[in-house]
Each structure stands twice: as C-alpha cells, then as structure tokens.
Design a protein around this motif. Structure first.
Motif, PDB file in Angstrom:
ATOM      1  N   ALA A  68       0.841  -1.204   0.000  1.00  8.85           N
ATOM      2  CA  ALA A  68       0.000   0.000   0.000  1.00  8.85           C
ATOM      3  C   ALA A  68       0.876   1.255   0.000  1.00  8.85           C
ATOM      4  CB  ALA A  68      -0.930  -0.005   1.213  1.00  8.85           C
ATOM      5  N   ARG A  69       1.941   1.224   0.793  1.00  8.35           N
ATOM      6  CA  ARG A  69       2.841   2.387   0.860  1.00  8.35           C
ATOM      7  C   ARG A  69       3.515   2.639  -0.473  1.00  8.35           C
ATOM      8  NH1 ARG A  69       6.935   2.488   5.849  1.00  8.35           N
ATOM      9  NH2 ARG A  69       7.246   4.640   5.267  1.00  8.35           N
ATOM     10  N   MET A  70       3.865   1.541  -1.180  1.00  7.12           N
ATOM     11  CA  MET A  70       4.590   1.661  -2.442  1.00  7.12           C
ATOM     12  C   MET A  70       3.699   2.104  -3.585  1.00  7.12           C
ATOM     13  SD  MET A  70       7.818  -0.290  -2.457  1.00  7.12           S
ATOM     14  CE  MET A  70       7.622  -1.165  -3.986  1.00  7.12           C
ATOM     15  N   VAL A  71       2.499   1.508  -3.691  1.00  8.29           N
ATOM     16  CA  VAL A  71       1.702   1.749  -4.900  1.00  8.29           C
ATOM     17  C   VAL A  71       0.638   2.831  -4.727  1.00  8.29           C
ATOM     18  CG1 VAL A  71       2.118  -0.567  -5.801  1.00  8.29           C
ATOM     19  CG2 VAL A  71       0.001  -0.114  -4.565  1.00  8.29           C
ATOM     20  N   GLU A  72       0.233   3.101  -3.488  1.00  9.37           N
ATOM     21  CA  GLU A  72      -0.825   4.096  -3.293  1.00  9.37           C
ATOM     22  C   GLU A  72      -0.233   5.450  -2.913  1.00  9.37           C
ATOM     23  OE1 GLU A  72      -3.933   3.734  -4.102  1.00  9.37           O
ATOM     24  OE2 GLU A  72      -3.576   1.663  -4.672  1.00  9.37           O
ATOM     25  N   THR A  73       0.718   5.909  -3.730  1.00  9.12           N
ATOM     26  CA  THR A  73       1.449   7.129  -3.375  1.00  9.12           C
ATOM     27  C   THR A  73       0.553   8.373  -3.440  1.00  9.12           C
ATOM     28  OG1 THR A  73       2.233   7.075  -5.637  1.00  9.12           O
ATOM     29  CG2 THR A  73       3.761   6.322  -3.965  1.00  9.12           C
ATOM     30  N   SER A  74      -0.584   8.260  -4.153  1.00  7.84           N
ATOM     31  CA  SER A  74      -1.467   9.430  -4.234  1.00  7.84           C
ATOM     32  C   SER A  74      -2.412   9.514  -3.029  1.00  7.84           C
ATOM     33  CB  SER A  74      -2.278   9.371  -5.522  1.00  7.84           C
ATOM     34  OG  SER A  74      -3.063   8.204  -5.518  1.00  7.84           O
ATOM     35  N   ARG A  75      -2.377   8.501  -2.163  1.00  6.07           N
ATOM     36  CA  ARG A  75      -3.280   8.506  -0.995  1.00  6.07           C
ATOM     37  C   ARG A  75      -2.504   8.928   0.251  1.00  6.07           C
ATOM     38  NH1 ARG A  75      -8.225   5.527  -1.590  1.00  6.07           N
ATOM     39  NH2 ARG A  75      -8.597   6.347   0.494  1.00  6.07           N
ATOM     40  N   PRO A  76      -2.842  10.113   0.802  1.00  2.25           N
ATOM     41  CA  PRO A  76      -2.079  10.601   1.963  1.00  2.25           C
ATOM     42  C   PRO A  76      -2.179   9.673   3.172  1.00  2.25           C
ATOM     43  CG  PRO A  76      -4.033  11.961   1.560  1.00  2.25           C
ATOM     44  CD  PRO A  76      -3.910  11.034   0.399  1.00  2.25           C
ATOM     45  N   GLU A  77      -3.259   8.887   3.246  1.00  2.00           N
ATOM     46  CA  GLU A  77      -3.471   8.021   4.416  1.00  2.00           C
ATOM     47  C   GLU A  77      -2.317   7.039   4.635  1.00  2.00           C
ATOM     48  OE1 GLU A  77      -5.563   8.385   1.796  1.00  2.00           O
ATOM     49  OE2 GLU A  77      -7.652   8.079   2.388  1.00  2.00           O
ATOM     50  N   VAL A  78      -1.669   6.617   3.503  1.00  2.00           N
ATOM     51  CA  VAL A  78      -0.652   5.574   3.647  1.00  2.00           C
ATOM     52  C   VAL A  78       0.570   6.048   4.450  1.00  2.00           C
ATOM     53  CG1 VAL A  78      -1.397   4.331   1.557  1.00  2.00           C
ATOM     54  CG2 VAL A  78       0.506   5.953   1.409  1.00  2.00           C
ATOM     55  N   LYS A  79       0.684   7.370   4.618  1.00  2.00           N
ATOM     56  CA  LYS A  79       1.802   7.884   5.432  1.00  2.00           C
ATOM     57  C   LYS A  79       1.655   7.449   6.888  1.00  2.00           C
ATOM     58  CE  LYS A  79       3.123  11.915   2.744  1.00  2.00           C
ATOM     59  NZ  LYS A  79       1.931  12.261   1.924  1.00  2.00           N
ATOM     60  N   MET A  80       0.431   7.078   7.268  1.00  2.00           N
ATOM     61  CA  MET A  80       0.198   6.692   8.659  1.00  2.00           C
ATOM     62  C   MET A  80       0.476   5.211   8.926  1.00  2.00           C
ATOM     63  SD  MET A  80      -3.185   8.881   9.658  1.00  2.00           S
ATOM     64  CE  MET A  80      -3.059   8.506  11.405  1.00  2.00           C
ATOM     65  N   SER A 138      -7.772   3.115  14.633  1.00  2.00           N
ATOM     66  CA  SER A 138      -7.235   4.472  14.813  1.00  2.00           C
ATOM     67  C   SER A 138      -7.007   5.124  13.469  1.00  2.00           C
ATOM     68  CB  SER A 138      -5.890   4.448  15.547  1.00  2.00           C
ATOM     69  OG  SER A 138      -6.051   3.956  16.828  1.00  2.00           O
ATOM     70  N   CYS A 139      -6.436   4.349  12.527  1.00  2.00           N
ATOM     71  CA  CYS A 139      -6.174   4.929  11.211  1.00  2.00           C
ATOM     72  C   CYS A 139      -7.487   5.224  10.493  1.00  2.00           C
ATOM     73  CB  CYS A 139      -5.279   4.040  10.356  1.00  2.00           C
ATOM     74  SG  CYS A 139      -4.714   4.895   8.873  1.00  2.00           S
ATOM     75  N   HIS A 140      -8.443   4.317  10.588  1.00  2.00           N
ATOM     76  CA  HIS A 140      -9.733   4.564   9.935  1.00  2.00           C
ATOM     77  C   HIS A 140     -10.371   5.836  10.498  1.00  2.00           C
ATOM     78  CE1 HIS A 140     -10.153   0.026   8.732  1.00  2.00           C
ATOM     79  NE2 HIS A 140      -9.217   0.672   8.055  1.00  2.00           N
ATOM     80  N   SER A 141     -10.331   5.990  11.832  1.00  2.00           N
ATOM     81  CA  SER A 141     -10.933   7.185  12.460  1.00  2.00           C
ATOM     82  C   SER A 141     -10.211   8.447  12.033  1.00  2.00           C
ATOM     83  CB  SER A 141     -10.856   7.096  13.989  1.00  2.00           C
ATOM     84  OG  SER A 141     -11.586   5.996  14.428  1.00  2.00           O
ATOM     85  N   ALA A 142      -8.877   8.369  11.981  1.00  2.00           N
ATOM     86  CA  ALA A 142      -8.093   9.560  11.649  1.00  2.00           C
ATOM     87  C   ALA A 142      -8.326  10.007  10.203  1.00  2.00           C
ATOM     88  CB  ALA A 142      -6.610   9.292  11.880  1.00  2.00           C
ATOM     89  N   ASN A 143      -8.860   9.101   9.364  1.00  2.00           N
ATOM     90  CA  ASN A 143      -9.007   9.414   7.949  1.00  2.00           C
ATOM     91  C   ASN A 143     -10.459   9.418   7.464  1.00  2.00           C
ATOM     92  OD1 ASN A 143      -6.163   9.690   6.958  1.00  2.00           O
ATOM     93  ND2 ASN A 143      -6.019   7.709   7.964  1.00  2.00           N
ATOM     94  N   ASN A 144     -11.370   9.651   8.396  1.00  2.00           N
ATOM     95  CA  ASN A 144     -12.806   9.718   8.066  1.00  2.00           C
ATOM     96  C   ASN A 144     -13.366   8.414   7.507  1.00  2.00           C
ATOM     97  OD1 ASN A 144     -12.862  12.449   8.848  1.00  2.00           O
ATOM     98  ND2 ASN A 144     -12.055  13.029   6.838  1.00  2.00           N
ATOM     99  N   PHE A 145     -12.758   7.295   7.898  1.00  2.00           N
ATOM    100  CA  PHE A 145     -13.317   5.977   7.574  1.00  2.00           C
ATOM    101  C   PHE A 145     -13.712   5.279   8.874  1.00  2.00           C
ATOM    102  CE2 PHE A 145     -10.927   6.726   3.627  1.00  2.00           C
ATOM    103  CZ  PHE A 145     -11.894   6.401   2.690  1.00  2.00           C
ATOM    104  N   GLU A 146     -14.154   6.080   9.850  1.00  2.00           N
ATOM    105  CA  GLU A 146     -14.466   5.544  11.179  1.00  2.00           C
ATOM    106  C   GLU A 146     -15.622   4.543  11.123  1.00  2.00           C
ATOM    107  OE1 GLU A 146     -15.221   8.553  10.120  1.00  2.00           O
ATOM    108  OE2 GLU A 146     -17.395   8.494  10.374  1.00  2.00           O
TER     109      GLU A 146
END
Ligand code: HEC
Length: 161
Positions: free
Chosen positions: A84-96, A132-140
């Motif tokens: 996910a970190r490698m291929v989803e570079t356009s998604r800011p969520e992967v930084k978490m 935690s990640c889902h909540s932080a990214n509006n996927f709660e």
C-alpha cells in the motif's frame, strides 16, 4: 507481493510487445511507468480487503497455537501494508502506516515466544491500530473487530500433528 510482481512483469512484457498495434488501447507507448502503476495497481480498498483476511486468519492461527501459520499471516499482513505504501502514493493516508509497526512487532515477539497471552494482547493492539487509522481518515464507519468465526471454511487453522 510475488504473484503481483509476476503479473506486473508479464503484463509489461505483453504491453511492450503489442504497444504498436492499435487494438491495444489500454496502454500506450507514451505511458510512463508511474501512469501504468496508477492505472493497474490495486486500489487501497482492495488491498485493505486482503489485509482484513490476513487479520482474521492470523487470529485463528494464534488461538490454535499454530505459530507457523501465525508467522505466515503476520508477514503477509505486513507485506500488504508495504505494498500500500509503495503503490498508493497518491493517498495521503498511507503515510500513517508506520503506526501499525508497534502492534506488528508485538505479535512477532509473541509468535517467537509461542505465548498466547502476549499474542492476544498484541492482536488487540493491532485491531485498535486499524481503527485508529480509519478514524483519523474519516473511515471511522469501517470498524474492525476480533473475529468470532473463521473467515473461510476451506482452511484448517489447527496444527496437524
Ligand atoms: C494507514 C491507515 C490505515 C490502516 C493502518 C488500516 N487501514 Fe483499513 N482502510 C484505510 C483506508 C484509507 C480505507 C478506505 C480505502 C478506500 O476504500 O479507498 C480503509 C478501508 C478498509 C476496509 C474496507 C475495505 C472493504 O472493501 O470493505 C477494511 C476491511 C479495512 N480497511 C481493514 C483494515 C484492517 C483489518 C486493518 C488493520 C490490520 C486496517 N484496515 C488498517 C486506512 C487504513
């Protein structure tokens, strides 16, 4: 992931050898590797579906003291996050994603010690970290829980003796 990279290599090969024919509109000679990646890489939701499966299988491996399978599942889960970190570079969520490492480390240690109590607490931390990640990214609304039934009926989670 190996099957994915194999697919990708084969795909690149086919697309390069056919790029000059007009029929092949899916991909053109001018597409950069990044464009090809964006077009054909699995979406973050798809990768998450795989992660969900490994999460559930990991639980059933652990509670059955099937430590070899548990090791396999946690490695696969980690690999999916790396993907996910490698291929989803356009998604800011992967930084978490690094927020998952303490839980992954704790489960790896539990597996190394074959310690069920440690495994269960590591798994709780893992599950809380997903949420935690889902909540932080509006996927709660995507709430992950400890599974109450095996995710598939065609796999034996017990150790064969
Ligand atoms: C780095 C942040 C992050 C972490 C950590 C994370 N997720 Fe996600 N998850 C997301 C995002 C963002 C989405 C929405 C993706 C989309 O649909 O575009 C998502 C979606 C999902 C979905 C919905 C996919 C579907 O098709 O139903 C599931 C299931 C899921 N995650 C499971 C998990 C599990 C299990 C864990 C922990 C082992 C986890 N996630 C950890 C960010 C994260």
């Amino acid at each position: 992931m190996k099957p994915y990279s194999l697919f990708f290599t084969v795909f690149l090969f086919i697309s390069c050898s056919h790029a000059s024919t007009k029929k092949d509109e899916a991909i053109s000679n001018n597409d950069s590797l990044n464009t090809i990646m964006e077009k054909y890489a699995p979406g973050l939701g798809e990768i998450m579906g795989g992660i969900q499966m490994h999460h559930a299988k990991l639980w059933y491996a652990g509670i059955n003291d099937n430590w070899k399978l548990a090791q396999y599942e946690i490695d696969e889960l980690k690999e999916r996050f790396e993907q996910a970190r490698m291929v989803e570079t356009s998604r800011p969520e992967v930084k978490m994603i690094p927020m998952m490492y303490p839980a992954i480390d704790s489960i790896n240690a539990a597996i190394g010690h074959k310690n069920l109590i440690q495994f269960k607490s590591g798994f709780q931390l893992l599950t809380a970290s997903c949420n935690s990640c889902h909540s932080a990214n509006n996927f709660e609304f995507n709430i992950i829980t400890i599974p109450t039934a095996p995710p598939v009926s065609n796999q034996d989670f017990k150790v064969r003796r």
